[in-house]
Scaffold this motif. Structure first.
Motif, PDB file in Angstrom:
ATOM      1  N   SER A  66       0.822  -1.205   0.000  1.00  0.00           N
ATOM      2  CA  SER A  66       0.000   0.000   0.000  1.00  0.00           C
ATOM      3  C   SER A  66       0.861   1.263   0.000  1.00  0.00           C
ATOM      4  O   SER A  66       0.589   2.222  -0.726  1.00  0.00           O
ATOM      5  CB  SER A  66      -0.925  -0.025   1.215  1.00  0.00           C
ATOM      6  OG  SER A  66      -1.692   1.152   1.282  1.00  0.00           O
ATOM      7  N   VAL A  67       1.906   1.254   0.804  1.00  0.00           N
ATOM      8  CA  VAL A  67       2.802   2.420   0.880  1.00  0.00           C
ATOM      9  C   VAL A  67       3.646   2.528  -0.381  1.00  0.00           C
ATOM     10  O   VAL A  67       3.845   3.633  -0.911  1.00  0.00           O
ATOM     11  CB  VAL A  67       3.675   2.341   2.157  1.00  0.00           C
ATOM     12  CG1 VAL A  67       4.790   3.370   2.128  1.00  0.00           C
ATOM     13  CG2 VAL A  67       2.797   2.523   3.387  1.00  0.00           C
ATOM     14  N   LEU A  68       4.142   1.413  -0.892  1.00  0.00           N
ATOM     15  CA  LEU A  68       4.925   1.456  -2.130  1.00  0.00           C
ATOM     16  C   LEU A  68       4.090   1.946  -3.300  1.00  0.00           C
ATOM     17  O   LEU A  68       4.612   2.585  -4.217  1.00  0.00           O
ATOM     18  CB  LEU A  68       5.503   0.067  -2.437  1.00  0.00           C
ATOM     19  CG  LEU A  68       6.641  -0.387  -1.530  1.00  0.00           C
ATOM     20  CD1 LEU A  68       6.976  -1.850  -1.791  1.00  0.00           C
ATOM     21  CD2 LEU A  68       7.862   0.496  -1.709  1.00  0.00           C
ATOM     22  N   ASN A  69       2.790   1.674  -3.268  1.00  0.00           N
ATOM     23  CA  ASN A  69       1.893   2.111  -4.330  1.00  0.00           C
ATOM     24  C   ASN A  69       1.593   3.613  -4.260  1.00  0.00           C
ATOM     25  O   ASN A  69       1.078   4.180  -5.209  1.00  0.00           O
ATOM     26  CB  ASN A  69       0.594   1.307  -4.281  1.00  0.00           C
ATOM     27  CG  ASN A  69      -0.265   1.542  -5.486  1.00  0.00           C
ATOM     28  OD1 ASN A  69       0.205   1.479  -6.615  1.00  0.00           O
ATOM     29  ND2 ASN A  69      -1.532   1.820  -5.256  1.00  0.00           N
ATOM     30  N   ALA A  70       1.927   4.254  -3.163  1.00  0.00           N
ATOM     31  CA  ALA A  70       1.652   5.686  -2.981  1.00  0.00           C
ATOM     32  C   ALA A  70       2.809   6.505  -3.558  1.00  0.00           C
ATOM     33  O   ALA A  70       3.526   7.212  -2.835  1.00  0.00           O
ATOM     34  CB  ALA A  70       1.440   5.996  -1.511  1.00  0.00           C
ATOM     35  N   ARG A  71       3.002   6.410  -4.858  1.00  0.00           N
ATOM     36  CA  ARG A  71       4.103   7.125  -5.519  1.00  0.00           C
ATOM     37  C   ARG A  71       3.979   8.616  -5.285  1.00  0.00           C
ATOM     38  O   ARG A  71       2.897   9.185  -5.335  1.00  0.00           O
ATOM     39  CB  ARG A  71       4.098   6.838  -7.018  1.00  0.00           C
ATOM     40  CG  ARG A  71       4.517   5.439  -7.342  1.00  0.00           C
ATOM     41  CD  ARG A  71       4.842   5.272  -8.812  1.00  0.00           C
ATOM     42  NE  ARG A  71       3.886   5.968  -9.680  1.00  0.00           N
ATOM     43  CZ  ARG A  71       3.139   5.382 -10.586  1.00  0.00           C
ATOM     44  NH1 ARG A  71       3.221   4.091 -10.744  1.00  0.00           N
ATOM     45  NH2 ARG A  71       2.314   6.076 -11.327  1.00  0.00           N
ATOM     46  N   GLY A  72       5.116   9.220  -4.988  1.00  0.00           N
ATOM     47  CA  GLY A  72       5.156  10.661  -4.780  1.00  0.00           C
ATOM     48  C   GLY A  72       4.735  11.108  -3.396  1.00  0.00           C
ATOM     49  O   GLY A  72       4.772  12.303  -3.096  1.00  0.00           O
ATOM     50  N   ALA A  73       4.335  10.183  -2.535  1.00  0.00           N
ATOM     51  CA  ALA A  73       3.899  10.550  -1.183  1.00  0.00           C
ATOM     52  C   ALA A  73       5.093  11.039  -0.365  1.00  0.00           C
ATOM     53  O   ALA A  73       6.163  10.432  -0.393  1.00  0.00           O
ATOM     54  CB  ALA A  73       3.232   9.364  -0.497  1.00  0.00           C
ATOM     55  N   THR A  74       4.887  12.115   0.359  1.00  0.00           N
ATOM     56  CA  THR A  74       5.913  12.642   1.247  1.00  0.00           C
ATOM     57  C   THR A  74       6.202  11.631   2.348  1.00  0.00           C
ATOM     58  O   THR A  74       5.289  11.113   2.980  1.00  0.00           O
ATOM     59  CB  THR A  74       5.448  13.970   1.880  1.00  0.00           C
ATOM     60  OG1 THR A  74       5.112  14.876   0.826  1.00  0.00           O
ATOM     61  CG2 THR A  74       6.518  14.574   2.760  1.00  0.00           C
ATOM     62  N   GLY A  75       7.472  11.332   2.558  1.00  0.00           N
ATOM     63  CA  GLY A  75       7.868  10.408   3.617  1.00  0.00           C
ATOM     64  C   GLY A  75       7.856   8.950   3.227  1.00  0.00           C
ATOM     65  O   GLY A  75       8.145   8.083   4.059  1.00  0.00           O
ATOM     66  N   ARG A  76       7.543   8.660   1.977  1.00  0.00           N
ATOM     67  CA  ARG A  76       7.459   7.271   1.521  1.00  0.00           C
ATOM     68  C   ARG A  76       8.793   6.550   1.684  1.00  0.00           C
ATOM     69  O   ARG A  76       8.845   5.423   2.196  1.00  0.00           O
ATOM     70  CB  ARG A  76       6.992   7.227   0.069  1.00  0.00           C
ATOM     71  CG  ARG A  76       6.896   5.849  -0.526  1.00  0.00           C
ATOM     72  CD  ARG A  76       6.361   5.970  -1.960  1.00  0.00           C
ATOM     73  NE  ARG A  76       6.416   4.719  -2.656  1.00  0.00           N
ATOM     74  CZ  ARG A  76       7.081   4.520  -3.788  1.00  0.00           C
ATOM     75  NH1 ARG A  76       7.760   5.507  -4.342  1.00  0.00           N
ATOM     76  NH2 ARG A  76       7.059   3.358  -4.378  1.00  0.00           N
ATOM     77  N   GLY A  77       9.884   7.179   1.279  1.00  0.00           N
ATOM     78  CA  GLY A  77      11.209   6.555   1.379  1.00  0.00           C
ATOM     79  C   GLY A  77      11.581   6.247   2.826  1.00  0.00           C
ATOM     80  O   GLY A  77      12.087   5.166   3.138  1.00  0.00           O
ATOM     81  N   ALA A  78      11.318   7.204   3.712  1.00  0.00           N
ATOM     82  CA  ALA A  78      11.625   7.003   5.134  1.00  0.00           C
ATOM     83  C   ALA A  78      10.765   5.887   5.716  1.00  0.00           C
ATOM     84  O   ALA A  78      11.251   5.066   6.509  1.00  0.00           O
ATOM     85  CB  ALA A  78      11.402   8.299   5.902  1.00  0.00           C
ATOM     86  N   ALA A  79       9.496   5.847   5.328  1.00  0.00           N
ATOM     87  CA  ALA A  79       8.587   4.811   5.834  1.00  0.00           C
ATOM     88  C   ALA A  79       9.056   3.422   5.399  1.00  0.00           C
ATOM     89  O   ALA A  79       9.069   2.482   6.198  1.00  0.00           O
ATOM     90  CB  ALA A  79       7.157   5.075   5.355  1.00  0.00           C
ATOM     91  N   VAL A  80       9.454   3.302   4.145  1.00  0.00           N
ATOM     92  CA  VAL A  80       9.931   2.014   3.635  1.00  0.00           C
ATOM     93  C   VAL A  80      11.244   1.625   4.317  1.00  0.00           C
ATOM     94  O   VAL A  80      11.447   0.467   4.673  1.00  0.00           O
ATOM     95  CB  VAL A  80      10.063   2.046   2.098  1.00  0.00           C
ATOM     96  CG1 VAL A  80      10.756   0.801   1.572  1.00  0.00           C
ATOM     97  CG2 VAL A  80       8.685   2.203   1.447  1.00  0.00           C
ATOM     98  N   THR A  81      12.115   2.593   4.543  1.00  0.00           N
ATOM     99  CA  THR A  81      13.374   2.324   5.247  1.00  0.00           C
ATOM    100  C   THR A  81      13.118   1.819   6.661  1.00  0.00           C
ATOM    101  O   THR A  81      13.735   0.843   7.109  1.00  0.00           O
ATOM    102  CB  THR A  81      14.261   3.587   5.278  1.00  0.00           C
ATOM    103  OG1 THR A  81      14.550   3.973   3.930  1.00  0.00           O
ATOM    104  CG2 THR A  81      15.555   3.350   6.032  1.00  0.00           C
TER     105      THR A  81
END
Length: 173
Positions: A66-81
């Motif tokens: 769900s988070v990976l599918n949210a392209r362009g979302a602020t904080g996505r990289g940090a959340a995945v990390t």
């Protein structure tokens, strides 16, 4: 990539990695050392653990997708990390506890895992609330597992000496 495509990658990957971690050493009732430990009365029967972890790994994979599918979302990289870090600790816990018999170290690892999972849940919630809600059962289970680990550590102050060392890997090669 759509959510379904991400889910078709994430869910099997999370399950495979979790399964391999579980296979890396004899665990649960198949582990002689674990059988010899004094356990708290609230310890669930052995069949609960694979059922719980299968369910949790599916939810983790869906939350990550769900988070990976949210392209362009602020904080996505940090959340995945954060997710990757807590999951790496998750994968390390079984070999530390069941293989190396390092109950105290496993307790520190699960505490760090829980803190990182809470941070992951908060980060996921800022991107997709549904992803954060999918993390909640995992947080509950980790909390319970941390309490079990803590009590096992208390009940077995010299747990590493209960049976001869089983530090050899049982990974299928």
């Amino acid at each position: 990539m759509s959510f379904v495509r991400w889910a078709l990658v994430c869910v099997p990957l999370i399950m495979l990695l979790g399964f391999l971690s579980g296979l890396s050493v004899a665990s649960g009732d198949q582990n002689i050392w674990y059988q010899a430990l004094k356990k708290p009365a609230v310890t669930p029967p052995g069949w609960v653990f694979p059922l719980a972890w299968t369910t949790l790994y599916i939810l983790l994979g869906l939350a990550l997708a769900s988070v990976l599918n949210a392209r362009g979302a602020t904080g996505r990289g940090a959340a995945v990390t954060l997710f990757v870090l807590q999951f790496a600790l998750n994968l390390a816990w079984t070999p530390l506890f069941f293989g190396a018999h390092l109950v105290g170290v496993a307790l520190l690892v699960i505490a760090a895992m829980l803190l990182l999972a809470i941070a992951t849940t908060i980060a996921f919630g800022r991107i997709r609330q549904a992803a954060a809600w999918m993390m909640v059962p995992y947080l509950v289970w980790l909390s319970f597992a941390a309490v079990l680990t803590w009590r096992i550590d208390q009940l077995n102050p010299h747990a590493e000496t209960l049976v001869p060392s089983a530090r050899t890997s049982q990974v299928i090669g």
